[in-house]
Design a protein around this motif. Structure first.
Motif, PDB file in Angstrom:
ATOM      1  N   ASP A  47       0.868  -1.180   0.000  1.00 20.83           N
ATOM      2  CA  ASP A  47       0.000   0.000   0.000  1.00 20.83           C
ATOM      3  C   ASP A  47       0.901   1.226   0.000  1.00 20.83           C
ATOM      4  O   ASP A  47       1.548   1.532   1.002  1.00 20.83           O
ATOM      5  N   PHE A  56       3.057   7.139  -8.159  1.00 30.18           N
ATOM      6  CA  PHE A  56       3.015   5.679  -8.059  1.00 30.18           C
ATOM      7  C   PHE A  56       2.175   5.208  -6.863  1.00 30.18           C
ATOM      8  O   PHE A  56       2.323   4.091  -6.406  1.00 30.18           O
ATOM      9  N   ASN A  57       1.290   6.085  -6.374  1.00 25.87           N
ATOM     10  CA  ASN A  57       0.395   5.661  -5.304  1.00 25.87           C
ATOM     11  C   ASN A  57      -0.516   4.536  -5.786  1.00 25.87           C
ATOM     12  O   ASN A  57      -0.974   4.534  -6.944  1.00 25.87           O
ATOM     13  N   GLY A  58      -0.777   3.570  -4.909  1.00 29.44           N
ATOM     14  CA  GLY A  58      -1.679   2.492  -5.275  1.00 29.44           C
ATOM     15  C   GLY A  58      -1.497   1.299  -4.370  1.00 29.44           C
ATOM     16  O   GLY A  58      -0.694   1.309  -3.427  1.00 29.44           O
ATOM     17  N   THR A  59      -2.256   0.261  -4.646  1.00 30.06           N
ATOM     18  CA  THR A  59      -2.199  -0.960  -3.846  1.00 30.06           C
ATOM     19  C   THR A  59      -1.933  -2.159  -4.747  1.00 30.06           C
ATOM     20  O   THR A  59      -2.221  -2.136  -5.949  1.00 30.06           O
ATOM     21  N   SER A  73      -3.495  -5.160  -9.085  1.00 31.85           N
ATOM     22  CA  SER A  73      -2.828  -3.862  -8.946  1.00 31.85           C
ATOM     23  C   SER A  73      -3.844  -2.750  -9.201  1.00 31.85           C
ATOM     24  O   SER A  73      -4.537  -2.764 -10.225  1.00 31.85           O
ATOM     25  N   ARG A  74      -3.889  -1.770  -8.293  1.00 30.76           N
ATOM     26  CA  ARG A  74      -4.839  -0.672  -8.435  1.00 30.76           C
ATOM     27  C   ARG A  74      -4.161   0.654  -8.110  1.00 30.76           C
ATOM     28  O   ARG A  74      -3.477   0.774  -7.094  1.00 30.76           O
ATOM     29  N   SER A  75      -4.352   1.627  -8.983  1.00 33.28           N
ATOM     30  CA  SER A  75      -3.838   2.971  -8.750  1.00 33.28           C
ATOM     31  C   SER A  75      -4.798   3.970  -9.375  1.00 33.28           C
ATOM     32  O   SER A  75      -5.786   3.588 -10.012  1.00 33.28           O
ATOM     33  N   SER A  76      -4.497   5.256  -9.201  1.00 23.21           N
ATOM     34  CA  SER A  76      -5.342   6.284  -9.810  1.00 23.21           C
ATOM     35  C   SER A  76      -5.208   6.283 -11.329  1.00 23.21           C
ATOM     36  O   SER A  76      -6.080   6.773 -12.038  1.00 23.21           O
ATOM     37  N   ARG A  77      -4.118   5.685 -11.823  1.00 25.87           N
ATOM     38  CA  ARG A  77      -3.883   5.669 -13.267  1.00 25.87           C
ATOM     39  C   ARG A  77      -4.506   4.473 -13.954  1.00 25.87           C
ATOM     40  O   ARG A  77      -5.017   4.577 -15.063  1.00 25.87           O
ATOM     41  N   THR A  79      -5.906  -0.035 -13.408  1.00 23.50           N
ATOM     42  CA  THR A  79      -6.112  -1.258 -12.645  1.00 23.50           C
ATOM     43  C   THR A  79      -5.729  -2.434 -13.523  1.00 23.50           C
ATOM     44  O   THR A  79      -6.023  -2.438 -14.727  1.00 23.50           O
TER      45      THR A  79
END
Length: 213
Positions: A47, A56-59, A73-77, A79
């Motif tokens: 996380d 590179f924020n994401g989980t 993998s999930r991020s604002s950019r 999935t």
């Protein structure tokens, strides 16, 4: 981003306490990485909530069980969901959603060597006794080779150096395409071996995973 956490047979069905590491760049904690095992299932989660400018924020959640690796993998950019089935060290099937995240190496017939999955590969580094041995892992998009390159031993510590090389498929972090890195593993060996730090370097890039518990 292999080998199991050590358990007594009587505890194989009980969840192991997660091993937690802070992800640190330039002295700043970006987030955490956790590795755990329950029965035959190994789980790796990360996380990242404080990367520079949030780029590179994401989980990420990866599981490995019964020869099947799943990576979410999930991020604002974007999935990405990956599922890889391995049979005797060979990829048998690969599913990736969305399909435009596939690479040439997402065709399992293109993988030319015996591989494990990323969860077990990282587990092998964390839970090694002695320095980790050479291994290759496949994440559905690329093959990475981990190769030992040095060892130093003192009364209290074992330091193991390894090379991380993408040997098939694209590098990481498009458009950077990082394909090579050095890894330094520092283990506390007083009363048993425990990974305290994993240092990853590639060019000017320096990332530390520092044990929290």
């Amino acid at each position: 981003m292999k080998t199991a956490l050590a358990f007594c047979a009587a505890l194989l069905t009980a969840p192991a306490a997660a091993q937690t590491f802070d992800v640190v760049l330039g002295g700043k904690v970006l987030g955490t990485l956790d590795l755990s095992k329950q029965g035959g299932t190994q789980t790796l989660t990360s996380d990242l909530a404080s990367t520079p400018m949030g780029v590179f924020n994401g989980t990420f959640k990866g599981t490995s069980a019964g020869g099947v690796f799943t990576g979410d993998s999930r991020s604002s950019r974007k999935t990405r969901l990956v599922e890889v089935t391995l049979s005797a060290g060979r990829p048998a099937s690969v599913q990736i959603t969305p399909t435009d995240e596939r690479t040439a190496l997402s065709d399992p017939t293109k993988v030319s060597q015996i591989v494990t999955d990323p969860v077990r590969a990282i587990g092998g580094l964390v839970n090694a006794q002695g320095c980790p041995t050479a291994t290759a892992f496949y994440d559905g998009r690329r093959v990475v080779q981990l190769t030992p390159s040095g060892e130093a031993l003192s009364d209290a510590q074992r330091i193991c150096d390894m090379r991380y090389t993408v040997v098939q498929g694209p590098g990481h972090l498009s458009p950077l395409k990082i394909s090579n890195a050095k890894i330094r593993l520092t283990y506390d060996i007083a009363g048993g071996q425990s990974l305290q730090q994993m240092r990853i370097s590639s060019g000017v890039f320096r990332l530390n995973l520092n044990r929290r518990n």
